[in-house]
Enzyme design. Structure first.
Site, mmCIF file in Angstrom:
data_model
loop_
_atom_site.group_PDB
_atom_site.id
_atom_site.type_symbol
_atom_site.label_atom_id
_atom_site.label_comp_id
_atom_site.label_asym_id
_atom_site.label_seq_id
_atom_site.Cartn_x
_atom_site.Cartn_y
_atom_site.Cartn_z
ATOM 1 N N THR A 68 0.835 -1.202 0.000
ATOM 2 C CA THR A 68 0.000 0.000 0.000
ATOM 3 C C THR A 68 0.872 1.255 0.000
ATOM 4 O OG1 THR A 68 -1.764 -1.181 1.142
ATOM 5 C CG2 THR A 68 -1.813 1.212 1.301
ATOM 6 N N ASN A 147 -5.792 -9.297 -7.728
ATOM 7 C CA ASN A 147 -5.798 -10.043 -6.463
ATOM 8 C C ASN A 147 -7.056 -10.869 -6.248
ATOM 9 O OD1 ASN A 147 -6.410 -7.053 -6.275
ATOM 10 N ND2 ASN A 147 -7.410 -7.789 -4.417
ATOM 11 N N GLN A 177 0.679 -9.114 -6.301
ATOM 12 C CA GLN A 177 0.313 -10.518 -6.537
ATOM 13 C C GLN A 177 1.104 -11.131 -7.688
ATOM 14 O OE1 GLN A 177 -1.504 -12.303 -4.533
ATOM 15 N NE2 GLN A 177 -2.521 -10.715 -3.328
ATOM 16 N N SER A 197 5.194 -6.877 -1.890
ATOM 17 C CA SER A 197 4.923 -6.917 -0.452
ATOM 18 C C SER A 197 5.406 -8.253 0.110
ATOM 19 C CB SER A 197 3.412 -6.766 -0.233
ATOM 20 O OG SER A 197 3.116 -6.876 1.128
ATOM 21 N N HIS A 199 4.818 -9.940 2.872
ATOM 22 C CA HIS A 199 3.960 -10.927 3.558
ATOM 23 C C HIS A 199 3.153 -11.783 2.589
ATOM 24 C CE1 HIS A 199 -0.209 -9.103 3.598
ATOM 25 N NE2 HIS A 199 0.464 -8.006 3.331
ATOM 26 N N THR A 235 14.911 4.619 10.256
ATOM 27 C CA THR A 235 15.761 3.435 10.340
ATOM 28 C C THR A 235 15.031 2.241 9.729
ATOM 29 O OG1 THR A 235 16.718 4.341 12.331
ATOM 30 C CG2 THR A 235 17.097 1.997 11.938
ATOM 31 N N CYS A 321 -8.787 -6.904 2.358
ATOM 32 C CA CYS A 321 -9.014 -5.478 2.640
ATOM 33 C C CYS A 321 -10.463 -5.103 2.430
ATOM 34 C CB CYS A 321 -8.197 -4.592 1.714
ATOM 35 S SG CYS A 321 -6.538 -5.132 1.557
HETATM 36 N N1 PLP Z 1 -1.960 -4.801 -4.146
HETATM 37 C C1 PLP Z 1 -2.508 -6.014 -4.276
HETATM 38 C C2 PLP Z 1 -2.776 -6.541 -5.653
HETATM 39 C C3 PLP Z 1 -2.783 -6.783 -3.156
HETATM 40 O O1 PLP Z 1 -3.326 -7.997 -3.274
HETATM 41 C C4 PLP Z 1 -2.516 -6.232 -1.873
HETATM 42 C C5 PLP Z 1 -2.889 -6.976 -0.645
HETATM 43 O O2 PLP Z 1 -3.811 -7.740 -0.638
HETATM 44 C C6 PLP Z 1 -1.935 -4.964 -1.796
HETATM 45 C C7 PLP Z 1 -1.665 -4.283 -2.956
HETATM 46 C C8 PLP Z 1 -1.612 -4.339 -0.482
HETATM 47 O O3 PLP Z 1 -0.440 -4.894 0.052
HETATM 48 P P1 PLP Z 1 -0.081 -4.678 1.591
HETATM 49 O O4 PLP Z 1 -0.971 -5.575 2.381
HETATM 50 O O5 PLP Z 1 1.356 -5.053 1.703
HETATM 51 O O6 PLP Z 1 -0.297 -3.229 1.876
#
Ligand code: PLP
Length: 378
Positions: A68, A147, A177, A197, A199, A235, A321
């Site tokens: 994000t 996603n 993704q 990202s 995670h 940092t 989300c």
């Molecule tokens: N973009 C896409 C296509 C995603 O699937 C996601 C999370 O589901 C994000 C952005 C957001 O990533 P983060 O959770 O690291 O902010």
């Protein structure tokens, strides 16, 4: 437990406790300090940056806190402002909220935003995109892999077509993704910015990446000590970065094996689920192997999710989300009727899933759909 919501987040790399033991022993120094243990940490951080950049052959990259943040940074700080106050932007109607809502905010600030719709084919068409480009189009943002549906956009061709239409227009792709799932070579494309990202690929929450070209504009956005190429002070999250690097290295060492396995899982899962009554596949032909978007007509996605949960099988109805404020923006964009959209579920894999787990998922889904259809017929 059968975890099939890997597009929401993934389980961290296996030897994380050993990594943490190393970190708490010798990896905790401030990478900006000047004595030798700190210099070692800086060196390790830079070597992590190189490994992570190598995945997409990226010219440069900064560490951020998440996908994000990376997307918002580009949308608000990553384009040229020359001689005008208002600019034009293009994005797609099925972007993740971290892109879509950022563009909505640019509209509130008075800029013009065009939303290109993928339609039934599921991905963004080059002609549809190029015809929207104007002399004042500052930035185009088209995601790599959707996603929810898993659709893959050919960002290499799209970015080339955009630059041909207007060489001053910059191109961003949300790669959260796509990173590690779909091959992409940034230097071989005209993509200026790309995000990832940790995670989503067995790293930790709180660690992201923003890839860019040396000549793509990016304004400083967190002011302070000048870390991260003088763009994002503060940092660095060194432990998160080391885990990110480990997750990437583990994947790269088994890249082909993982791709083969994911494709086997998807093939088996789609062919079994499609035999169930009322099945409607939303993922298009050209979609990532780690995401399946499917609906069973007449069975609401949420109901099926909880029926599966009773058997310790975890899936989702869509992006984590948007699960609390459910809208049909994504499915409307790809022409799915509302009676089907409300029945959608998303199944997303990691290489840790097994074919036996897919058997179990399909068996329980079939029983659940059958049971629910029986109740709703009464
Ligand atoms: N973009 C896409 C296509 C995603 O699937 C996601 C999370 O589901 C994000 C952005 C957001 O990533 P983060 O959770 O690291 O902010």
């Amino acid at each position: 437990m059968i975890y099939l919501d890997n597009a929401a987040t993934t389980k961290p790399v296996k030897d994380i406790s050993r990594l943490y033991a190393d970190y708490s022993e010798s990896g905790w120094f401030n990478p900006s300090a000047l004595y030798s243990p700190a210099l070692s940490v800086e060196k390790e951080m830079e070597s992590s940056r190189s490994v992570i950049k190598s995945v997409i052959n990226a010219p440069d990259m900064i560490f951020t806190s998440c996908g994000t943040e990376s997307a918002n940074t580009v949308i608000f700080n990553g384009w040229r402002r020359k001689g005008k106050e208002k600019f034009h932007f293009i994005t797609s109607s099925y972007e993740h909220p971290c892109v879509y809502e950022a563009f909505r905010h640019l509209e509130e600030l008075g800029h013009d935003v065009t939303y290109v719709v993928p339609g039934k084919k599921g991905y963004i068409d080059e002609e549809d995109l190029v015809k929207e480009i104007r002399p004042d189009t500052a930035l185009v943002a088209i995601m790599h892999v959707n996603n929810e549906t898993g659709a893959i956009n050919d960002i290499t061709s799209l970015s080339r077509a955009v630059k041909k239409a207007n060489p001053d227009t910059l191109f961003f792709s949300d790669g959260v993704q796509g990173f590690l799932h779909v091959p992409f070579d940034m230097k071989n494309s005209m993509v200026d910015y790309y995000s990832a990202s940790a995670h989503k690929i067995h790293g930790l929450k709180g660690t992201g990446a923003l890839f860019f070209r040396h000549d793509s504009p990016l304004r400083e956005y967190i002011y302070g000590g000048g870390q991260e190429r003088n763009l994002r002070s503060g940092t660095e999250n060194t432990f998160g970065i080391f885990v990110f690097q480990k997750a990437v290295s583990d994947h790269l060492s088994r890249n082909e094996e993982i791709s083969r396995h994911l494709s086997e899982l998807k093939e088996k899962c789609v062919s079994s689920l499609m035999k169930i009554k009322g099945a409607y596949l939303i993922s298009p032909e050209r979609s990532s192997d780690h995401i399946i978007n499917i609906a069973f007509e007449g069975v609401r996605g949420e109901v099926l999710l909880h029926l599966l949960e009773q058997n310790s099988i975890y899936i989702s109805t869509g992006s984590a989300c948007s699960s609390k404020k459910r809208t049909y923006r994504i499915h409307d964009s790809v022409g799915v009727p509302h009676n089907i959209s409300e029945c959608v579920i998303r199944i997303s894999f990691s290489d840790e899933n097994t074919l036996d787990e897919i058997d179990e998922l399909c068996k329980v889904t079939e029983l659940a759909v059958e049971r629910f259809s029986r109740y709703s017929r009464r």
